[in-house]
Motif scaffolding. Structure first.
Motif, mmCIF file in Angstrom:
data_model
loop_
_atom_site.group_PDB
_atom_site.id
_atom_site.type_symbol
_atom_site.label_atom_id
_atom_site.label_comp_id
_atom_site.label_asym_id
_atom_site.label_seq_id
_atom_site.Cartn_x
_atom_site.Cartn_y
_atom_site.Cartn_z
ATOM 1 N N LYS A 133 0.830 -1.206 0.000
ATOM 2 C CA LYS A 133 0.000 0.000 0.000
ATOM 3 C C LYS A 133 0.864 1.255 0.000
ATOM 4 O O LYS A 133 0.569 2.234 -0.717
ATOM 5 C CB LYS A 133 -0.913 -0.013 1.225
ATOM 6 C CG LYS A 133 -1.936 1.125 1.253
ATOM 7 C CD LYS A 133 -2.906 1.024 0.092
ATOM 8 C CE LYS A 133 -3.973 2.085 0.174
ATOM 9 N NZ LYS A 133 -4.917 2.013 -0.968
ATOM 10 N N CYS A 134 1.924 1.268 0.761
ATOM 11 C CA CYS A 134 2.829 2.428 0.793
ATOM 12 C C CYS A 134 3.472 2.660 -0.564
ATOM 13 O O CYS A 134 3.603 3.810 -1.018
ATOM 14 C CB CYS A 134 3.894 2.219 1.863
ATOM 15 S SG CYS A 134 3.283 2.247 3.559
ATOM 16 N N GLU A 135 3.865 1.612 -1.235
ATOM 17 C CA GLU A 135 4.486 1.761 -2.554
ATOM 18 C C GLU A 135 3.482 2.293 -3.576
ATOM 19 O O GLU A 135 3.840 3.104 -4.434
ATOM 20 C CB GLU A 135 5.064 0.421 -3.012
ATOM 21 C CG GLU A 135 6.290 -0.041 -2.238
ATOM 22 C CD GLU A 135 7.492 0.859 -2.472
ATOM 23 O OE1 GLU A 135 7.480 1.640 -3.453
ATOM 24 O OE2 GLU A 135 8.434 0.792 -1.686
ATOM 25 N N ASP A 136 2.230 1.851 -3.494
ATOM 26 C CA ASP A 136 1.208 2.350 -4.431
ATOM 27 C C ASP A 136 0.966 3.849 -4.236
ATOM 28 O O ASP A 136 0.882 4.608 -5.214
ATOM 29 C CB ASP A 136 -0.095 1.572 -4.240
ATOM 30 C CG ASP A 136 0.036 0.112 -4.618
ATOM 31 O OD1 ASP A 136 0.998 -0.225 -5.348
ATOM 32 O OD2 ASP A 136 -0.802 -0.703 -4.178
ATOM 33 N N ILE A 137 0.855 4.287 -2.998
ATOM 34 C CA ILE A 137 0.638 5.709 -2.737
ATOM 35 C C ILE A 137 1.853 6.526 -3.163
ATOM 36 O O ILE A 137 1.716 7.633 -3.714
ATOM 37 C CB ILE A 137 0.313 5.925 -1.251
ATOM 38 C CG1 ILE A 137 -0.983 5.192 -0.882
ATOM 39 C CG2 ILE A 137 0.192 7.402 -0.925
ATOM 40 C CD1 ILE A 137 -1.324 5.264 0.590
ATOM 41 N N SER A 138 3.036 6.000 -2.930
ATOM 42 C CA SER A 138 4.251 6.711 -3.340
ATOM 43 C C SER A 138 4.322 6.874 -4.859
ATOM 44 O O SER A 138 4.736 7.928 -5.366
ATOM 45 C CB SER A 138 5.489 5.955 -2.836
ATOM 46 O OG SER A 138 6.677 6.560 -3.277
ATOM 47 N N GLU A 139 3.906 5.855 -5.597
ATOM 48 C CA GLU A 139 3.910 5.953 -7.051
ATOM 49 C C GLU A 139 2.899 6.982 -7.539
ATOM 50 O O GLU A 139 3.180 7.748 -8.479
ATOM 51 C CB GLU A 139 3.604 4.576 -7.658
ATOM 52 C CG GLU A 139 3.707 4.520 -9.167
ATOM 53 C CD GLU A 139 5.119 4.754 -9.673
ATOM 54 O OE1 GLU A 139 5.259 5.149 -10.848
ATOM 55 O OE2 GLU A 139 6.072 4.551 -8.890
ATOM 56 N N LEU A 141 1.906 9.651 -5.906
ATOM 57 C CA LEU A 141 2.429 10.975 -5.566
ATOM 58 C C LEU A 141 3.552 11.394 -6.511
ATOM 59 O O LEU A 141 3.656 12.564 -6.895
ATOM 60 C CB LEU A 141 2.912 10.973 -4.114
ATOM 61 C CG LEU A 141 3.417 12.310 -3.562
ATOM 62 C CD1 LEU A 141 2.299 13.340 -3.597
ATOM 63 C CD2 LEU A 141 3.943 12.128 -2.148
ATOM 64 N N ARG A 142 4.391 10.452 -6.893
ATOM 65 C CA ARG A 142 5.475 10.770 -7.829
ATOM 66 C C ARG A 142 4.923 11.187 -9.186
ATOM 67 O O ARG A 142 5.441 12.103 -9.829
ATOM 68 C CB ARG A 142 6.411 9.573 -7.985
ATOM 69 C CG ARG A 142 7.385 9.397 -6.825
ATOM 70 C CD ARG A 142 8.333 8.247 -7.087
ATOM 71 N NE ARG A 142 9.371 8.182 -6.074
ATOM 72 C CZ ARG A 142 10.500 8.857 -6.116
ATOM 73 N NH1 ARG A 142 10.748 9.652 -7.145
ATOM 74 N NH2 ARG A 142 11.401 8.744 -5.159
ATOM 75 N N LYS A 143 3.880 10.516 -9.641
ATOM 76 C CA LYS A 143 3.287 10.888 -10.931
ATOM 77 C C LYS A 143 2.634 12.264 -10.864
ATOM 78 O O LYS A 143 2.699 13.032 -11.824
ATOM 79 C CB LYS A 143 2.264 9.829 -11.349
ATOM 80 C CG LYS A 143 2.877 8.497 -11.747
ATOM 81 C CD LYS A 143 1.799 7.514 -12.174
ATOM 82 C CE LYS A 143 2.410 6.180 -12.590
ATOM 83 N NZ LYS A 143 1.365 5.199 -13.001
ATOM 84 N N LEU A 144 1.995 12.573 -9.749
ATOM 85 C CA LEU A 144 1.341 13.873 -9.610
ATOM 86 C C LEU A 144 2.364 15.006 -9.595
ATOM 87 O O LEU A 144 2.206 16.002 -10.316
ATOM 88 C CB LEU A 144 0.502 13.897 -8.337
ATOM 89 C CG LEU A 144 -0.139 15.237 -7.983
ATOM 90 C CD1 LEU A 144 -1.158 15.645 -9.049
ATOM 91 C CD2 LEU A 144 -0.793 15.175 -6.608
ATOM 92 N N LEU A 145 3.404 14.868 -8.789
ATOM 93 C CA LEU A 145 4.418 15.915 -8.667
ATOM 94 C C LEU A 145 5.503 15.821 -9.729
ATOM 95 O O LEU A 145 6.398 16.682 -9.759
ATOM 96 C CB LEU A 145 5.061 15.852 -7.272
ATOM 97 C CG LEU A 145 4.122 16.055 -6.082
ATOM 98 C CD1 LEU A 145 4.902 15.973 -4.783
ATOM 99 C CD2 LEU A 145 3.375 17.370 -6.191
ATOM 100 N N ARG A 146 5.450 14.760 -10.554
ATOM 101 C CA ARG A 146 6.469 14.557 -11.590
ATOM 102 C C ARG A 146 7.869 14.543 -10.993
ATOM 103 O O ARG A 146 8.810 15.169 -11.489
ATOM 104 C CB ARG A 146 6.359 15.633 -12.674
ATOM 105 C CG ARG A 146 4.979 15.688 -13.326
ATOM 106 C CD ARG A 146 4.878 16.760 -14.374
ATOM 107 N NE ARG A 146 3.520 16.841 -14.916
ATOM 108 C CZ ARG A 146 3.149 17.693 -15.871
ATOM 109 N NH1 ARG A 146 4.037 18.536 -16.380
ATOM 110 N NH2 ARG A 146 1.915 17.691 -16.303
ATOM 111 N N ASP A 147 7.982 13.799 -9.904
ATOM 112 C CA ASP A 147 9.236 13.708 -9.160
ATOM 113 C C ASP A 147 10.057 12.551 -9.713
ATOM 114 O O ASP A 147 9.647 11.392 -9.627
ATOM 115 C CB ASP A 147 8.932 13.500 -7.672
ATOM 116 C CG ASP A 147 10.195 13.501 -6.824
ATOM 117 O OD1 ASP A 147 11.251 13.897 -7.337
ATOM 118 O OD2 ASP A 147 10.109 13.122 -5.634
#
Length: 416
Positions: A133-139, A141-147
């Motif tokens: 679950k943590c990895e899914d949320i992190s992915e 967030l990365r797509k949203l912020l384009r990090d």
């Protein structure tokens, strides 16, 4: 002649006289050598001495060496082409293997696939589920912020239950502490109890990930701002992630945009969500989401957003000045960012092609699509005529004579 012979005779006489003297000298030398040579050892002492081993550590004298071990004869080599000898039959014996209990690991943990999340808990399936679950949320967030930068600070997720969890204040909380040697420790404490909600877990994990992005590469916080993570930024990220998961994301934006109740940039930055009522909080959430999306969708928006987040931990200037510095394309004039943000809000209020319609809107759109319209001159417009001809009115039927009444019967016993 006589003078030549006489010296030769004298010379031969001298030689003969010297030879006996040489024989006597050699005999004397042999006698002296025999006297110097040591006497031969008796037969008992002629045996070789026993080998002596070197002294061991702590010994003063060397002891006799141990007798060499007898050599074990090697088995005979098989002849080429001959069958190998049969191995002797060994009786099968089943020996039970004693069960040794493994030592219980105190506070076991599991690490996620990327290594960013370290989940502590007693249950292995529960730790694995939280890691995924943590990895899914992190992915997301990365797509949203384009990090595109790798993470630098691991996030510890502590799963606890029992009496200590029941007495804790919040079901989910985030703690950020500074280490003595420099750096930071980020931990999300999750108490497994009945009032635990999935939305709270998601919010606190996003808060911890944003804090890691702000503190990434920092040894200490040098800015003096009251909140490390601004409320409008955190709210904008939460609403932007929910905006992409809604079936009709433009409905809420359209309602706020038509009402005309929109916050300005300064009002968004200075507002506190805890002090707002229900309607004002909804307007604040939508406005924060529009502001965040307008920043991220700029050219090089991901890199600029990363620089802005890093400046929150080191630059003491106000957030509006940091936005103007890291997003210069929309900060030409004081009202440039407000205009850009209003356009972004109008774009979010317009439904896209992928949004579904409800039943009433579907019927209106179908009627509009199936109705053919064309522009004609007034003289070319045909006169309206009825589609169905009117039927002639039915003729009135003649009235017939009224039927005569039946004669009245005379009462019984009465005759005319």
């Amino acid at each position: 002649m006589s003078r030549r012979v006489l010296p030769l005779l004298l010379l031969s006489l001298a030689v003969q006289t010297a030879r006996p003297q040489e024989r006597q000298d050699s005999a004397a030398e042999r006698g002296q050598a025999a006297a110097i040579q040591p006497p031969a050892l008796p037969a008992a002492q002629s045996a070789p001495a026993a080998p002596v081993a070197p002294p061991l550590p702590g010994q003063l004298k060397a002891g006799p060496a141990a007798a060499p071990a007898p050599l074990t004869p090697l088995p005979p080599m098989p002849m080429p082409g001959a069958p190998p000898p049969a191995a002797p039959a060994v009786p099968e014996t089943k020996t039970p293997v004693p069960s040794v209990p493994l030592p219980r690991v105190r506070n076991p943990s599991s690490t996620s696939t990327t290594g960013q999340f370290i989940v502590h808990g007693e249950s292995l399936p529960l730790r694995s589920a939280f890691s995924s679950k943590c990895e899914d949320i992190s992915e997301e967030l990365r797509k949203l912020l384009r990090d595109k930068q790798p993470w630098a600070i691991p996030i510890v997720v502590l799963l606890s239950s029992g009496d200590s969890s029941a007495k804790a204040g919040k079901a989910v909380s985030t703690q950020i502490s500074q280490l003595a040697h420099g750096g930071f420790h980020i931990q999300v404490s999750i108490h497994l109890r009945p009032d635990l909600r999935q939305a709270d877990i998601r919010r606190e994990l996003i808060r911890a990930m944003l804090a890691e992005r702000i503190l990434r590469g920092r040894k200490q916080i040098t800015s003096s701002r009251s909140l490390l993570l601004p409320d409008w930024l955190f709210t904008g990220v939460i609403e932007a992630l929910d905006y992409r998961s809604r079936a009709r994301p433009s409905a809420l934006f359209a309602a706020i945009f038509k009402s005309g109740k929109i916050y300005s940039i300064e009002e968004i930055i200075e507002a506190s969500p805890a002090d707002l009522d229900g309607l004002s909080k909804s307007i604040y959430q939508v406005s924060s989401c529009a502001l965040l999306l307008s920043l991220v969708e700029q050219p090089d928006g991901g890199a600029r957003m990363g620089a802005f987040l890093g400046a929150l931990a080191s630059d003491p200037r106000p957030e509006r000045d940091l936005l103007n510095q890291h997003f210069p394309a929309i900060a030409g004039t004081p009202s440039s960012l407000n205009k850009w943000w209003s356009l972004q809000l109008a774009s979010l209020a317009s439904p896209s092609m992928a949004e579904p319609l409800d039943l009433e809107e579907s019927l209106v759109q179908l009627e509009s699509a199936l109705t053919f319209r064309y522009q004609a001159r007034p003289s070319e417009i045909p006169k309206p005529r009825p589609v169905i001809a009117s039927a002639p009115a039915p003729e009135p039927r003649p009235r017939s004579a009224a039927p005569s009444a039946p004669p009245a019967e005379s009462p019984a016993g009465v005759e005319d």
